[in-house]
Write a protein that holds these residues in place. Structure first.
Motif, PDB file in Angstrom:
ATOM      1  N   ASP A 160       0.828  -1.215   0.000  1.00 53.12           N
ATOM      2  CA  ASP A 160       0.000   0.000   0.000  1.00 53.12           C
ATOM      3  C   ASP A 160       0.861   1.262   0.000  1.00 53.12           C
ATOM      4  N   GLN A 161       1.938   1.244   0.769  1.00 51.59           N
ATOM      5  CA  GLN A 161       2.836   2.391   0.805  1.00 51.59           C
ATOM      6  C   GLN A 161       3.509   2.611  -0.548  1.00 51.59           C
ATOM      7  N   LEU A 162       3.887   1.510  -1.187  1.00 53.60           N
ATOM      8  CA  LEU A 162       4.566   1.613  -2.480  1.00 53.60           C
ATOM      9  C   LEU A 162       3.612   2.099  -3.571  1.00 53.60           C
ATOM     10  N   VAL A 163       2.354   1.682  -3.503  1.00 55.07           N
ATOM     11  CA  VAL A 163       1.344   2.205  -4.433  1.00 55.07           C
ATOM     12  C   VAL A 163       1.231   3.714  -4.261  1.00 55.07           C
ATOM     13  N   PHE A 164       1.184   4.159  -3.019  1.00 56.10           N
ATOM     14  CA  PHE A 164       1.091   5.589  -2.707  1.00 56.10           C
ATOM     15  C   PHE A 164       2.283   6.346  -3.296  1.00 56.10           C
ATOM     16  N   GLU A 165       3.475   5.823  -3.128  1.00 57.83           N
ATOM     17  CA  GLU A 165       4.676   6.507  -3.591  1.00 57.83           C
ATOM     18  C   GLU A 165       4.766   6.518  -5.117  1.00 57.83           C
ATOM     19  N   LEU A 166       4.440   5.410  -5.749  1.00 60.04           N
ATOM     20  CA  LEU A 166       4.469   5.360  -7.217  1.00 60.04           C
ATOM     21  C   LEU A 166       3.478   6.348  -7.817  1.00 60.04           C
ATOM     22  N   ASN A 167       2.265   6.365  -7.277  1.00 62.60           N
ATOM     23  CA  ASN A 167       1.265   7.317  -7.768  1.00 62.60           C
ATOM     24  C   ASN A 167       1.694   8.757  -7.485  1.00 62.60           C
ATOM     25  N   GLY A 168       2.374   8.960  -6.364  1.00 60.26           N
ATOM     26  CA  GLY A 168       2.863  10.288  -6.030  1.00 60.26           C
ATOM     27  C   GLY A 168       3.873  10.797  -7.050  1.00 60.26           C
ATOM     28  N   VAL A 169       4.726   9.910  -7.523  1.00 61.19           N
ATOM     29  CA  VAL A 169       5.696  10.290  -8.554  1.00 61.19           C
ATOM     30  C   VAL A 169       4.968  10.711  -9.827  1.00 61.19           C
ATOM     31  N   ALA A 170       3.954   9.950 -10.201  1.00 69.65           N
ATOM     32  CA  ALA A 170       3.195  10.274 -11.416  1.00 69.65           C
ATOM     33  C   ALA A 170       2.496  11.620 -11.290  1.00 69.65           C
ATOM     34  N   LEU A 171       1.929  11.904 -10.112  1.00 70.30           N
ATOM     35  CA  LEU A 171       1.261  13.185  -9.895  1.00 70.30           C
ATOM     36  C   LEU A 171       2.254  14.337  -9.965  1.00 70.30           C
ATOM     37  N   ALA A 172       3.427  14.126  -9.377  1.00 71.35           N
ATOM     38  CA  ALA A 172       4.461  15.164  -9.429  1.00 71.35           C
ATOM     39  C   ALA A 172       4.915  15.390 -10.869  1.00 71.35           C
ATOM     40  N   ALA A 173       5.032  14.312 -11.632  1.00 73.70           N
ATOM     41  CA  ALA A 173       5.439  14.426 -13.033  1.00 73.70           C
ATOM     42  C   ALA A 173       4.408  15.207 -13.831  1.00 73.70           C
ATOM     43  N   ASP A 174       3.131  14.925 -13.583  1.00 69.77           N
ATOM     44  CA  ASP A 174       2.070  15.616 -14.306  1.00 69.77           C
ATOM     45  C   ASP A 174       2.123  17.120 -14.047  1.00 69.77           C
ATOM     46  N   GLN A 175       2.313  17.496 -12.786  1.00 74.33           N
ATOM     47  CA  GLN A 175       2.390  18.914 -12.453  1.00 74.33           C
ATOM     48  C   GLN A 175       3.632  19.562 -13.063  1.00 74.33           C
ATOM     49  N   SER A 176       4.753  18.876 -12.991  1.00 68.71           N
ATOM     50  CA  SER A 176       5.991  19.444 -13.528  1.00 68.71           C
ATOM     51  C   SER A 176       5.919  19.607 -15.039  1.00 68.71           C
ATOM     52  N   ILE A 177       5.260  18.651 -15.700  1.00 67.75           N
ATOM     53  CA  ILE A 177       5.131  18.717 -17.157  1.00 67.75           C
ATOM     54  C   ILE A 177       4.173  19.824 -17.561  1.00 67.75           C
ATOM     55  N   GLN A 178       3.022  19.893 -16.899  1.00 67.71           N
ATOM     56  CA  GLN A 178       1.981  20.816 -17.324  1.00 67.71           C
ATOM     57  C   GLN A 178       2.122  22.226 -16.755  1.00 67.71           C
ATOM     58  N   LEU A 179       2.455  22.319 -15.482  1.00 68.74           N
ATOM     59  CA  LEU A 179       2.517  23.631 -14.848  1.00 68.74           C
ATOM     60  C   LEU A 179       3.879  24.296 -15.036  1.00 68.74           C
ATOM     61  N   HIS A 180       4.924  23.507 -14.814  1.00 65.38           N
ATOM     62  CA  HIS A 180       6.271  24.076 -14.865  1.00 65.38           C
ATOM     63  C   HIS A 180       6.945  23.920 -16.233  1.00 65.38           C
TER      64      HIS A 180
END
Length: 200
Positions: A160-180
């Motif tokens: 469960d923790q690893l699912v959280f962290e993997l999804n967190g990386v994807a969310l950070a990537a989405d923001q960095s790609i689109q916003l930054h």
């Protein structure tokens, strides 16, 4: 006009509305969908547009369903041939990052954007978003459990923790790609995913 042709044309028109609505919602948000704007873009009457769905909420749900199916075919379906476990997950997240960074993603991950838009708005749309995200997390967890069973990851792995962290990386990537508009975001995200999927 034959009944069969009429049904086919009705379905084709509905699909055209959904496609146009998906493109519009990708930039304006699901709440930003207006029947008037769609009618103008499609050169249809407002009644002609809403008649295929019955309500704006039903249209939003149809658009969300189409976006989820597009994501499924573009991301996890392309990783089916990879070996179950960490190899398949790495391939899946790689496809997701490509999808977010490419123009085909309509500007990032649509589901992620809608989740942010409706996270504080109870109702059928939020419920549908939660269901889609739960299905995705269950998919990731299943592959991680396979990796544990195959000894690619330690038996003590907190899935469960690893699912959280993997999804967190994807969310950070989405923001960095689109916003930054960070050109290094896809590379950084892939590096983080690879590190998380390597057994210590």
């Amino acid at each position: 006009m034959s009944p069969r042709k009429s049904v086919a044309e009705t379905a084709a028109t509905r699909d055209r509305i959904i496609e146009s609505a998906l493109a519009l919602a990708s930039t304006e948000g699901l709440e930003g969908l207006t029947i008037g704007r769609l009618a103008t873009d499609l050169e249809m009457s407002k009644a002609g547009v809403i008649g295929h769905f019955g309500s704006k909420e039903a249209l939003q749900l149809a658009v969300l369903e189409a976006a989820v199916e597009r994501f499924r075919l573009r991301v996890p379906a392309r990783a089916v041939g990879a070996r179950p476990g960490t190899e398949r997950l790495a391939r899946t997240f790689d496809e997701w990052i490509d999808y977010m960074a490419g123009s085909e993603g309509h500007g990032g991950c649509f589901l992620t954007s809608v989740a942010t838009e409706f996270d504080g708005r109870p109702g059928p749309v939020r419920d549908a978003v939660l269901e889609a995200l739960a299905a995705w997390s269950a998919y990731v967890a299943s592959e991680l459990n396979t990796a544990v069973d195959n000894r690619e990851l330690p038996e003590r792995t907190d899935v469960d923790q690893l699912v959280f962290e993997l999804n967190g990386v994807a969310l950070a990537a989405d923001q960095s790609i689109q916003l930054h508009h960070d050109p290094q975001a896809p590379t950084r995200a892939r590096r983080a995913i690879a590190r998380l999927l390597i057994a210590p």
